[in-house]
Design a protein around this motif. Sequence first.
Motif, PDB file in Angstrom:
ATOM      1  N   ILE A 158      -2.527   3.282 -19.141  1.00 50.73           N
ATOM      2  CA  ILE A 158      -3.247   3.935 -18.019  1.00 50.73           C
ATOM      3  C   ILE A 158      -4.219   2.508 -17.652  1.00 50.73           C
ATOM      4  O   ILE A 158      -4.827   2.101 -18.434  1.00 50.73           O
ATOM      5  CB  ILE A 158      -4.128   4.920 -18.303  1.00 50.73           C
ATOM      6  CG1 ILE A 158      -3.049   6.162 -18.784  1.00 50.73           C
ATOM      7  CG2 ILE A 158      -4.848   5.444 -17.397  1.00 50.73           C
ATOM      8  CD1 ILE A 158      -2.430   7.001 -17.884  1.00 50.73           C
TER       9      ILE A 158
ATOM     10  N   SER B 287      -5.309  10.993 -26.541  1.00 46.25           N
ATOM     11  CA  SER B 287      -4.648  10.061 -25.418  1.00 46.25           C
ATOM     12  C   SER B 287      -5.353   8.653 -25.490  1.00 46.25           C
ATOM     13  O   SER B 287      -4.826   7.755 -24.777  1.00 46.25           O
ATOM     14  CB  SER B 287      -5.142  10.536 -23.966  1.00 46.25           C
ATOM     15  OG  SER B 287      -6.383  11.341 -23.940  1.00 46.25           O
TER      16      SER B 287
ATOM     17  N   PHE C  10      -0.630  10.409 -12.381  1.00 48.53           N
ATOM     18  CA  PHE C  10      -1.589   9.237 -12.684  1.00 48.53           C
ATOM     19  C   PHE C  10      -0.677   7.905 -12.796  1.00 48.53           C
ATOM     20  O   PHE C  10      -1.298   7.042 -12.369  1.00 48.53           O
ATOM     21  CB  PHE C  10      -2.521   9.566 -14.023  1.00 48.53           C
ATOM     22  CG  PHE C  10      -3.919   8.880 -13.712  1.00 48.53           C
ATOM     23  CD1 PHE C  10      -4.651   9.876 -13.384  1.00 48.53           C
ATOM     24  CD2 PHE C  10      -4.241   7.804 -14.439  1.00 48.53           C
ATOM     25  CE1 PHE C  10      -5.960   9.240 -13.242  1.00 48.53           C
ATOM     26  CE2 PHE C  10      -5.626   7.210 -14.308  1.00 48.53           C
ATOM     27  CZ  PHE C  10      -6.488   7.925 -13.606  1.00 48.53           C
ATOM     28  N   ARG C  11       0.487   8.282 -13.216  1.00 53.90           N
ATOM     29  CA  ARG C  11       1.347   6.837 -13.307  1.00 53.90           C
ATOM     30  C   ARG C  11       2.037   6.481 -12.016  1.00 53.90           C
ATOM     31  O   ARG C  11       3.168   7.036 -11.796  1.00 53.90           O
ATOM     32  CB  ARG C  11       2.224   6.839 -14.521  1.00 53.90           C
ATOM     33  CG  ARG C  11       1.418   7.078 -15.726  1.00 53.90           C
ATOM     34  CD  ARG C  11       2.219   6.976 -16.943  1.00 53.90           C
ATOM     35  NE  ARG C  11       3.188   5.804 -17.214  1.00 53.90           N
ATOM     36  CZ  ARG C  11       4.183   5.645 -18.153  1.00 53.90           C
ATOM     37  NH1 ARG C  11       4.413   6.835 -18.865  1.00 53.90           N
ATOM     38  NH2 ARG C  11       4.902   4.678 -18.029  1.00 53.90           N
TER      39      ARG C  11
ATOM     40  N   VAL D  94      -3.481   5.772 -23.423  1.00 53.16           N
ATOM     41  CA  VAL D  94      -4.421   5.310 -22.216  1.00 53.16           C
ATOM     42  C   VAL D  94      -4.623   3.898 -22.499  1.00 53.16           C
ATOM     43  O   VAL D  94      -4.209   2.984 -21.373  1.00 53.16           O
ATOM     44  CB  VAL D  94      -5.599   5.911 -22.344  1.00 53.16           C
ATOM     45  CG1 VAL D  94      -6.553   5.022 -21.275  1.00 53.16           C
ATOM     46  CG2 VAL D  94      -5.589   7.285 -21.710  1.00 53.16           C
TER      47      VAL D  94
ATOM     48  N   PRO E 201      -9.073   4.411 -17.029  1.00 56.24           N
ATOM     49  CA  PRO E 201      -9.320   5.128 -18.226  1.00 56.24           C
ATOM     50  C   PRO E 201     -10.682   6.165 -17.873  1.00 56.24           C
ATOM     51  O   PRO E 201     -10.470   7.245 -18.313  1.00 56.24           O
ATOM     52  CB  PRO E 201      -9.812   4.437 -19.282  1.00 56.24           C
ATOM     53  CG  PRO E 201      -9.157   2.915 -19.013  1.00 56.24           C
ATOM     54  CD  PRO E 201      -9.062   2.814 -17.378  1.00 56.24           C
TER      55      PRO E 201
ATOM     56  N   GLU F 101     -11.571   7.244 -14.755  1.00 57.03           N
ATOM     57  CA  GLU F 101     -11.212   8.632 -14.114  1.00 57.03           C
ATOM     58  C   GLU F 101     -10.313   9.388 -14.838  1.00 57.03           C
ATOM     59  O   GLU F 101     -10.521  10.695 -14.747  1.00 57.03           O
ATOM     60  CB  GLU F 101     -10.383   7.898 -12.894  1.00 57.03           C
ATOM     61  CG  GLU F 101     -11.169   7.247 -11.845  1.00 57.03           C
ATOM     62  CD  GLU F 101     -10.277   6.212 -11.168  1.00 57.03           C
ATOM     63  OE1 GLU F 101      -9.268   6.674 -10.484  1.00 57.03           O
ATOM     64  OE2 GLU F 101     -10.855   5.181 -10.684  1.00 57.03           O
ATOM     65  N   PHE F 102      -9.243   8.787 -15.826  1.00 55.76           N
ATOM     66  CA  PHE F 102      -8.599   9.725 -16.517  1.00 55.76           C
ATOM     67  C   PHE F 102      -9.472  10.496 -17.379  1.00 55.76           C
ATOM     68  O   PHE F 102      -9.191  11.880 -17.383  1.00 55.76           O
ATOM     69  CB  PHE F 102      -7.598   8.874 -17.324  1.00 55.76           C
ATOM     70  CG  PHE F 102      -6.569   9.528 -18.069  1.00 55.76           C
ATOM     71  CD1 PHE F 102      -5.410   9.669 -17.216  1.00 55.76           C
ATOM     72  CD2 PHE F 102      -6.684   9.881 -19.272  1.00 55.76           C
ATOM     73  CE1 PHE F 102      -4.215  10.300 -18.056  1.00 55.76           C
ATOM     74  CE2 PHE F 102      -5.896  10.569 -20.021  1.00 55.76           C
ATOM     75  CZ  PHE F 102      -4.465  10.568 -19.147  1.00 55.76           C
ATOM     76  N   TYR F 103     -10.416  10.170 -18.318  1.00 53.53           N
ATOM     77  CA  TYR F 103     -11.099  11.048 -18.866  1.00 53.53           C
ATOM     78  C   TYR F 103     -12.228  11.869 -18.125  1.00 53.53           C
ATOM     79  O   TYR F 103     -12.189  13.144 -18.367  1.00 53.53           O
ATOM     80  CB  TYR F 103     -12.043   9.918 -19.914  1.00 53.53           C
ATOM     81  CG  TYR F 103     -11.208   9.354 -20.914  1.00 53.53           C
ATOM     82  CD1 TYR F 103     -10.123   9.791 -21.683  1.00 53.53           C
ATOM     83  CD2 TYR F 103     -11.490   7.948 -21.085  1.00 53.53           C
ATOM     84  CE1 TYR F 103      -9.486   8.957 -22.295  1.00 53.53           C
ATOM     85  CE2 TYR F 103     -10.536   7.263 -22.068  1.00 53.53           C
ATOM     86  CZ  TYR F 103      -9.728   7.541 -22.722  1.00 53.53           C
ATOM     87  OH  TYR F 103      -8.936   6.929 -23.468  1.00 53.53           O
TER      88      TYR F 103
ATOM     89  N   ILE G  19      -1.248  14.596 -20.918  1.00 54.39           N
ATOM     90  CA  ILE G  19      -1.651  15.475 -19.971  1.00 54.39           C
ATOM     91  C   ILE G  19      -0.567  16.404 -19.929  1.00 54.39           C
ATOM     92  O   ILE G  19      -0.859  17.621 -19.722  1.00 54.39           O
ATOM     93  CB  ILE G  19      -1.502  14.724 -18.339  1.00 54.39           C
ATOM     94  CG1 ILE G  19      -2.378  13.621 -18.244  1.00 54.39           C
ATOM     95  CG2 ILE G  19      -1.716  15.816 -17.434  1.00 54.39           C
ATOM     96  CD1 ILE G  19      -3.951  14.140 -18.753  1.00 54.39           C
TER      97      ILE G  19
ATOM     98  N   LEU H  73      -3.834  14.013 -12.553  1.00 52.86           N
ATOM     99  CA  LEU H  73      -3.863  13.543 -13.780  1.00 52.86           C
ATOM    100  C   LEU H  73      -2.301  13.676 -13.940  1.00 52.86           C
ATOM    101  O   LEU H  73      -1.842  12.554 -14.527  1.00 52.86           O
ATOM    102  CB  LEU H  73      -4.398  14.420 -14.937  1.00 52.86           C
ATOM    103  CG  LEU H  73      -6.028  14.444 -14.897  1.00 52.86           C
ATOM    104  CD1 LEU H  73      -6.405  15.279 -15.917  1.00 52.86           C
ATOM    105  CD2 LEU H  73      -6.115  12.889 -15.741  1.00 52.86           C
TER     106      LEU H  73
END
Lengths: 500, 495
Positions: free
Chosen positions: B99, B91, B145-146, B95, B102, B104-106, B239, B142
């Motif tokens: 995104i 990702s 997320f967008r 990302v 990043p 929070e995503f990871y 995801i 996740l």
Amino acid sequence: MNGFDNSLLILLLVLPFAAALALILWPGEGDQLRSMKWFSSGVALATTALVVWILLRFDYTDGAQYQFISETDWLEQLGIGFDLGVDGIAVAMLALTAIAFPAAILIGWNVDARSKDYLILLNLLVGGVYGTFVSLDLFFLFFFYEIAVLPMYLLISFWGSSTSFPRFTRSKEYSAMKLVLFLVGGSVLIWVSIIAMFVEADLNTFSLIDLQRVGFDESFQKWVFPLLMVGFGLLGGLWPLHTWSPDGHVSAPTSVSMLHAGVLMKLGAFGIIRVGIQTMPEGAEAWAPLLLGMGAVNVIYGSIAAMSQTDLKYVIGYSSVSHMGYVFLGLATLHTLGVTGAVLQMFSHGIMTALMFTLAGAIYQTSHTRDIGILSGLAKVMPVGAFFFAIAGFASLGLPGFSGFVAELLVFLGLFQTYPWVGALAVIGAGITAVYMLRLLAKVYFGETARRWESLPDLKLNEKLVAGTLALILLVVGFAPFFLIDVIREGVRHIPVVTG
Amino acid sequence: MNVNFSLLAPEYVLVGVAFAVLTIDFMLPRRHRFHLSWLAAGGLVLSAVVVMVQRWDTVETLYGGLFIADKFGLFFFVFFTTLTAVLVLISNDYVRQHIRQPGEFYALMVFAAVGMIGMVAAGELLTAYVALELLSFSLYVLVAFRRDDAHGNEAGVKYIVLGAFSSAILLYGISMVWGAAGTTYYDGISEHLASNAGSLDSTLILGLALIIAGLGFKVAAAPFHMWAPDTYQGAPTPITAFLAVASKAAAFALILRLFAQALMPALEEWQVLIAVLAVATMVIGNLVAIVQSNIKRMLAYSSVGQVGFLLVGVAALGHIEGGAVIPVTLASDAVILHLVGYAFANLAAFTVVIAVSNHIGTDELSAYSGLAKRSPYLSLVMAVALFSLAGLPFFVGFLTKFYLFTAAAEAGLLWLAGIAMVASVVSLYYYLMVVKRMFIDDVAESDNTPLTIGIPRLSWVLLGGLLIGTVLLGVYPQPLADAVSAASGAILPGA
């Protein structure tokens, strides 16, 4: 046998796959094509040399059923071993492949578009073919069987050609997809049978040698054998599941048609012997009449269909269907003569068809048509091509002195020992073959030469070389078939159910 | 009660890494934040190393059987952390482009990994449920997320609504099992089932059915698969890969332990049900995949089809011989092997999808026309991945399918294996259509993006690793098979 002999078969398998890998990693694109072609030809000839060595070292007199055995454990949990070995039948098939492979590579020399990918796929295909012939483990036999089938999809759908009929067009993508789905669909039946055997034997092994010794229950044999017969028979062009085969052969580029009709279809018949008859002798006995019936339809229907075709390659395609019918008839006799004849027919038809496709390809490449109605009198401009086509045609219709005669004679003799009526029918089929072959020869090569064909060139050097070699083999086997017959009989006599 | 808390050290490492990622995220300048993937991936790999050192030969339970540490858990711990590490790295590029948070995503991906590990280690239904919710909640966020993307929102809403719904069903089933059996521990349920064989309470059976339905939602088995295509399509592509590979593997690991350790004595009650689900899932997944025009949707349906194959393995976990249930270890081996093989191939496919959509800006199948000309490497990897998914030789998918179907036959389900093979042929059709697009067709004329597709170095390396793995496991599977046998031996003692 010494250590080197035991690794011969591994080497034989490694060569084409390693060549494919080397080609994938080969740097450079357009400027490297010539060296790639030379490299592939070298590899093909090296495999041929190996096969010749195997033929020379093979013990023809007496001995174990399988020779050159090498066994490696591969996956303990399922009892899969990378076991290789050959008997007389497999050796004959290796010889066929060893001739067809370099021939196909040489003819493939004419391919200019993306020839790197072309060579990679050809090598994969041949690796799969060799693998199927030498595997003594059902997992690997199936493994290589699938590898042999799959490259066909890309080979046909990219390098192939579509055929226009008056009312519809048979596109190459359609033919390729049809071929792959038919064959992979057929392999489902094989897969089910393999797994059923594994469970039924309860030995935790896929080894063919062990499974052939099991002696399965008669009722089990009776329901599994037809699956194998149809599954493998499909690749052999068994009626009524043959329809993919003419379409596939016609759409394929020349060298692929050569390999496909020449070698690949034999995998099907080979599978019926190796997996079907050898492990399920009683099943084979019970279902032989059906195989006989379907084989007889193959012979008659194939030749009648060939007679009514207007496309040169379709004639050859249907003649393959018809000739594979003799193979099925021979196998169905379960008689030494018939089965030996069947295997010899596999060899002979392989060479003959490869030769025919070479010549049809030569015509198509220069004239851009395969319409028998338009082509005429080509002998005047292509004398060499005409000469070789005549040889292939004579071998096809079973003229004495050509390999086809010996093979068909053995099949007929086997039939007359077991099912004389079918034997009579098969002879009629041979008669029809004579009709369409001679008519084709007369129409395309002899007669008035149309003006538009007057400037057609004759065969190219590589085509002459290939055609000459193949024709020579047809004649040699026709006049002195003893050598091949001895090898094959060595394999056939080990099959438990075969009599006579 | 004496509890060996240090046994959970690897899990502590993971949670620590997740918080570290969240914290450091605040300190880094915005444009460097996507580099946090290295921290997350490193932490995941570190925890895998720790667990291997610490628990290699450990067979222990914690909290009176809530948490089980054994070879099965160990195998999946390593599998899931490695998988998540690869997903985090995959990702990386996505990302950076799409995104804005990043960290929070990871961190959520690492939390999801903790949840997956808990699902495998749980020896009790409610613990398993809580772990499953940890995974699901991470994924709810996740997937959506967008926030600014309509498809993303749709995906998020569908996933959370149906996810909550299925959790409720699962929980309801658990409560019924508790009501009938008086326990939620796997071994207790197993004892109850064994001693009441033949005269099972209908509440218990209904409970089992609801649990199966709830888990069926989670793995997207037909007829509970409806959320999958929309969610897969709308979620950020890494995801989608996570959903398709990791969360599915975790659910199947949970299913394996649950069915092997708790439900085995009631095999007669659920085997047919699972077999029917398997057939429906294989048929629907593979048939509907044919008509898709978006690669993510196609892969979604293909993964529904793959779930069907895995369910064949679950149905084959045991067979009945003379009234007694005989476990089939081959079947649990096969399910795990298939999960691993599927992970390699699917990750490779999704990495290609990310590379292509980063370049061309679309996930439509038409973007793949003539891909071989634009990037021979991407198209080679994609072809290998798809061939492996189709179960063709040389690639790991061939072996795992062979293994799976052999196991099914071993359990007396040869008919099911036969249907699975036919479904496999159907799947070959739509995989081949993609291969045809890439190798035979020409680049679409409407496509005016630059012809050559550049691949970031990291993706290039990952793709190479996945490619080699897919081929290597297909030709030399013995070491992996041994590890898998050790893992499945921990839940299914040899027959």
